[in-house]
Structure formats: C-alpha cells, structure tokens
Scaffold this motif. Structure first.
Motif, PDB file in Angstrom:
ATOM      1  N   ILE A  42       0.746  -1.174  -0.095  1.00  0.00           N
ATOM      2  CA  ILE A  42       0.077   0.054  -0.096  1.00  0.00           C
ATOM      3  C   ILE A  42       0.816   1.247   0.124  1.00  0.00           C
ATOM      4  CG2 ILE A  42      -1.772  -1.360   1.101  1.00  0.00           C
ATOM      5  CD1 ILE A  42      -1.224   0.571   3.755  1.00  0.00           C
ATOM      6  N   ILE A  48      -0.015   0.892  -6.930  1.00  0.00           N
ATOM      7  CA  ILE A  48      -1.575   1.022  -6.790  1.00  0.00           C
ATOM      8  C   ILE A  48      -2.245   1.680  -8.103  1.00  0.00           C
ATOM      9  CG2 ILE A  48      -3.206   2.524  -5.533  1.00  0.00           C
ATOM     10  CD1 ILE A  48      -1.393   2.262  -3.126  1.00  0.00           C
ATOM     11  N   ALA A  59      -7.349   5.451  -9.503  1.00  0.00           N
ATOM     12  CA  ALA A  59      -7.085   4.902  -7.865  1.00  0.00           C
ATOM     13  C   ALA A  59      -7.710   5.786  -6.913  1.00  0.00           C
ATOM     14  CB  ALA A  59      -5.631   4.904  -7.793  1.00  0.00           C
ATOM     15  N   LEU A 111      -5.832   5.943  -1.224  1.00  0.00           N
ATOM     16  CA  LEU A 111      -6.596   4.804  -0.826  1.00  0.00           C
ATOM     17  C   LEU A 111      -7.694   5.310  -0.136  1.00  0.00           C
ATOM     18  CD1 LEU A 111      -4.101   2.167  -0.050  1.00  0.00           C
ATOM     19  CD2 LEU A 111      -5.323   2.462  -1.966  1.00  0.00           C
ATOM     20  N   LEU A 140      -2.761  -4.070  -0.825  1.00  0.00           N
ATOM     21  CA  LEU A 140      -3.761  -3.467  -1.313  1.00  0.00           C
ATOM     22  C   LEU A 140      -4.641  -4.968  -1.691  1.00  0.00           C
ATOM     23  CD1 LEU A 140      -5.283  -0.984  -2.512  1.00  0.00           C
ATOM     24  CD2 LEU A 140      -4.407  -2.035  -4.491  1.00  0.00           C
TER      25      LEU A 140
END
Length: 203
Positions: A42, A48, A59, A111, A140
C-alpha cells in the motif's frame, strides 16, 4: 512469474520471492479465504495505479481495501474503535469479512475515499497473512473478477494467470480459490451495517 505456495506450510524460498516483488513495487495476484485478489504494497503509489488500471478505474475513485496480518497492524491504519466494534471483529477475524473503519493519517491519500474510510481485512489464509507480516505493511486488496457474467469469479489459479500474466509481476497459486466474496460490515456510524452479505455469516 508463477509460483505455487502450500496453503498450510508456506515454503520460505517462495515466500521470499513474493516478498521481493512487493518490496520493489510489484503487483501480485494472491489467494485469500474467499476470492483471489490483486494487490501490492500500500506504500507503493505507482503499483496502486497499476492495480487501478487493471481494474479499469482511477485509484482515487476506487474502493480498495487492504489486508492486515493482525489487530496490532490494523490499529496502525484506523482511528480508535469502540469496544463493541473490537469485540465483533475479535469474534469474526481472521475470517471472510471486510470491515469499513475510519482511516487515519497513515493510510495513503490515494486509498481514502471522500468519507475518509477504509476497508480492512484479516483473512483466514496463512499465505497472505504471513506475507503481510514479513513485508511489514498491509497489502492492497481487490477481487479478481471474471468477464463471464455467469461465473463472476474465476477459481482456477492457472486460468487467472492466463488472463493477467501480462499485467502482473507474480501469480501465487495457493490452491483452488473461492467464488463468494467477503461480507462487508460498515462500522463507521456507531452501528453495524451489513453493506454486502458474502461468505461470512451474519448472526
């Protein structure tokens, strides 16, 4: 790269290979206690973005969750939770549940959704939990979907690899996967709201 890891006694050499991929910003597909997942460290923003591209979304607009090894690690990424929430999570985890919690400042901005929440899992799968532990950071988590509207989730790791091998750096074969997703429980409003009923049973 495609490697097989025993679900009950993960081989150190193969786990070290997977760790090296994650530490260098790679994207992997891995087993969980529900469906195979696509993920990365992460803390690797480029990775990501790659996962988001594979899913065909941006994202910052995705609803990614992440996998923690245990409650100690989980507590590093969410705001303090109530005793009731803790008791419920302690009762159900490790298991096929995703808990929506309030994210703290340690969760990467890309995130967090607009509500500043994050989905967190502690799956009952030794491979991915051991990998998260030795990595020292969550991974993730987003499900591997099948384009077939009837099947929805592919359970055969070899078939999954055939579809994604040009988009990922490593496929971990941990045996046949499941085809029912995790149960999602939102704990951010002071109550327990089931957002999606999946493999995890709701009493």
């Amino acid at each position: 790269m495609y490697i097989s890891i025993h679900p009950d006694s993960p081989q150190k050499r193969n786990m070290d290979q997977a760790l090296a991929v994650l530490e260098t910003g790679g994207v992997i597909i891995y087993p969980t206690d529900t469906i195979y997942g696509i993920g990365c460290n992460i803390n690797e923003s480029k990775a990501i973005d790659r996962v988001a591209k594979i899913k065909g979304i941006k994202a910052e607009k995705a609803s990614f969750s992440f996998i923690c090894h245990d409650f100690t690690q989980l507590s590093q990424y969410c705001k303090p939770i109530s005793n009731d929430v803790f008791k419920l999570m302690k009762h159900l985890l490790p298991g096929p549940y995703t808990f929506i919690l309030e994210a703290n400042h340690k969760v990467p901005k890309m995130l967090k959704n607009k509500k500043k929440t994050i989905g967190i899992r502690i799956p009952d799968n030794q491979i991915i939990r051991d990998l998260v532990e030795i990595l020292g950071a969550p991974i993730l988590s987003t499900s591997v979907y099948d384009p077939d509207k009837v099947i929805e989730y592919t359970t055969d790791p070899e078939l999954i690899y055939e579809r994604y091998e040009h988009n990922i750096d490593l496929m971990i074969d941990g045996g046949t996967g499941g085809n029912i997703p995790s149960t999602i429980i939102d704990c951010t409003n002071g109550n327990f709201e089931v957002i999606r009923e999946g493999l995890g049973k709701i009493d």
